[in-house]
Design an enzyme around this catalytic site. Structure first.
Site, mmCIF file in Angstrom:
data_model
loop_
_atom_site.group_PDB
_atom_site.id
_atom_site.type_symbol
_atom_site.label_atom_id
_atom_site.label_comp_id
_atom_site.label_asym_id
_atom_site.label_seq_id
_atom_site.Cartn_x
_atom_site.Cartn_y
_atom_site.Cartn_z
ATOM 1 N N LYS A 1 -57.881 52.264 -119.918
ATOM 2 C CA LYS A 1 -56.596 51.533 -119.959
ATOM 3 C C LYS A 1 -55.588 52.386 -120.724
ATOM 4 C CE LYS A 1 -55.923 47.562 -122.426
ATOM 5 N NZ LYS A 1 -54.866 47.969 -123.370
ATOM 6 N N GLU B 1 -51.203 52.577 -121.768
ATOM 7 C CA GLU B 1 -49.987 51.761 -121.901
ATOM 8 C C GLU B 1 -48.765 52.512 -121.395
ATOM 9 O OE1 GLU B 1 -49.503 50.474 -125.959
ATOM 10 O OE2 GLU B 1 -51.500 49.560 -126.034
ATOM 11 N N ASP C 1 -59.870 51.641 -123.984
ATOM 12 C CA ASP C 1 -58.494 52.097 -124.218
ATOM 13 C C ASP C 1 -58.448 53.574 -124.569
ATOM 14 O OD1 ASP C 1 -56.524 50.172 -123.863
ATOM 15 O OD2 ASP C 1 -56.826 49.274 -125.846
ATOM 16 N N ASP D 1 -57.908 49.204 -128.287
ATOM 17 C CA ASP D 1 -57.541 49.854 -129.554
ATOM 18 C C ASP D 1 -57.016 48.812 -130.549
ATOM 19 O OD1 ASP D 1 -55.124 49.359 -128.357
ATOM 20 O OD2 ASP D 1 -54.292 51.357 -128.661
ATOM 21 N N SER D 2 -56.963 47.550 -130.127
ATOM 22 C CA SER D 2 -56.704 46.460 -131.079
ATOM 23 C C SER D 2 -57.748 46.484 -132.189
ATOM 24 C CB SER D 2 -56.728 45.096 -130.373
ATOM 25 O OG SER D 2 -57.922 44.940 -129.629
ATOM 26 N N GLU E 1 -48.796 42.046 -120.900
ATOM 27 C CA GLU E 1 -48.883 41.424 -122.233
ATOM 28 C C GLU E 1 -47.521 40.871 -122.653
ATOM 29 O OE1 GLU E 1 -50.890 43.672 -125.274
ATOM 30 O OE2 GLU E 1 -50.225 42.291 -126.866
HETATM 31 O O1 KIV Z 1 -56.217 46.600 -127.370
HETATM 32 C C1 KIV Z 1 -56.405 45.480 -126.857
HETATM 33 O O2 KIV Z 1 -57.318 44.725 -127.214
HETATM 34 C C2 KIV Z 1 -55.487 45.053 -125.804
HETATM 35 C C3 KIV Z 1 -55.467 43.607 -125.465
HETATM 36 C C4 KIV Z 1 -54.814 42.808 -126.516
HETATM 37 C C5 KIV Z 1 -54.863 43.356 -124.143
HETATM 38 O O3 KIV Z 1 -54.774 45.850 -125.278
#
Ligand code: KIV
Length: 274
Positions: A123, A125, A95, A56-57, A192
């Site tokens: 993924k 968090e 994510d 989600d970056s 992270e």
């Molecule tokens: O969203 C993402 O790209 C991430 C990485 C920076 C680990 O969580």
């Protein structure tokens, strides 16, 4: 898709969670890149990148937001579909964005969408509070990567994008979170921005692979964001490196990153928090 250049290190067969677990056992580090579109995904496959994270970056790297909080399920699905069209061999991790897994039931519904879009793993968090959610997903056949340390979706609660786990209490909490997440059924743990020693202790004390970003050199794998690897970030974070500077093209930059991780050259002391 075929690109010019040396393809000698391209992936031979699809990477699965078993491949990654075996790599942890044998001590070979695996390579992860966060990226968001089909051509980059294809280059990652050609360059031997074992895991592709559709993070989600993308809210910050592609869409221009200040944080990952505005990212929606629809945006994630759009990018996961594109990445899965471009890459048939890397393991694709997707994510779940902000507030799409606040309860186990909500997580299950949204994880199913991410898997249908082409991801092989989701993924999420958070620490111990996610145990029931991870059990719910894992029991129903959805592999999970749990992300602890600096969790960007909690940036407002954390007071900024800051290194986590620097005090003894915070370090103990991260270690107990890691144990609880593994016990709940997580398949991978992403760390992270934590001090190298904390990441090393976690990596030695759990049997699932750890992926680090700003977590020192002892994790089982490293992840970097494609924008940082290619020098597209105006103020790059300390833990990242521009590999394009010393390479002739994008596949060569990805291969240089992969080779430097596998041989222990990256991360260097200048990329590590203590
Ligand atoms: O969203 C993402 O790209 C991430 C990485 C920076 C680990 O969580």
């Amino acid at each position: 898709m075929v690109y010019a250049g040396d393809t000698t290190q391209s992936l031979e067969k699809p990477v699965t969670i078993l491949t990654l677990k075996k790599m942890k056992e044998s001590g070979e580090k695996f390579i992860t890149v966060a990226l968001y579109d089909a051509p980059m995904a294809a280059m990652a496959e050609l360059s031997g990148v074992e895991v592709v994270l559709v993070g989600d970056s993308l809210g910050m790297t592609v869409l221009g937001y200040d944080s990952t909080i505005p990212v929606t399920m629809e945006q994630m699905i759009y990018h996961i579909e594109a990445v899965s069209r471009g890459n048939k061999k890397s393991l694709i991790m997707g994510d779940l964005p902000f507030m799409t897994y606040a309860t186990p039931e909500q997580a299950l519904e949204n994880a199913a969408k991410v898997m249908r879009a082409g991801a092989h793993m989701v993924k999420i968090e958070g620490g111990e509070w996610l145990a029931d959610t991870i059990r719910m997903l894992s029991d129903r056949g959805i592999p999970v990567c749990a992300h602890i340390g600096l969790t960007p979706q909690s940036v407002n609660k954390l007071g900024g994008f800051r290194v986590q786990g620097r005090t003894p209490e915070q370090a103990r909490k991260l270690i107990s979170d890691a144990m609880a997440l593994e016990a709940a059924g997580a398949d991978i743990l992403l760390l992270e921005c934590v001090p190298e020693k904390v990441a090393e202790e976690i990596t030695e004390n759990i049997s699932i692979p750890t992926i680090g970003i700003g977590a020192g050199k002892f994790t089982d794998a490293q992840v970097l964001v494609i924008n940082d690897i290619l020098g597209l970030t105006p103020k790059p974070p300390k833990f990242s490196k521009n590999f394009l500077i010393e390479s002739k093209d994008i596949p060569s930059a990805l291969k240089k990153y992969a080779a430097d991780v596998k041989t222990g050259v990256f991360p260097g002391e200048e990329n590590i928090f203590h």
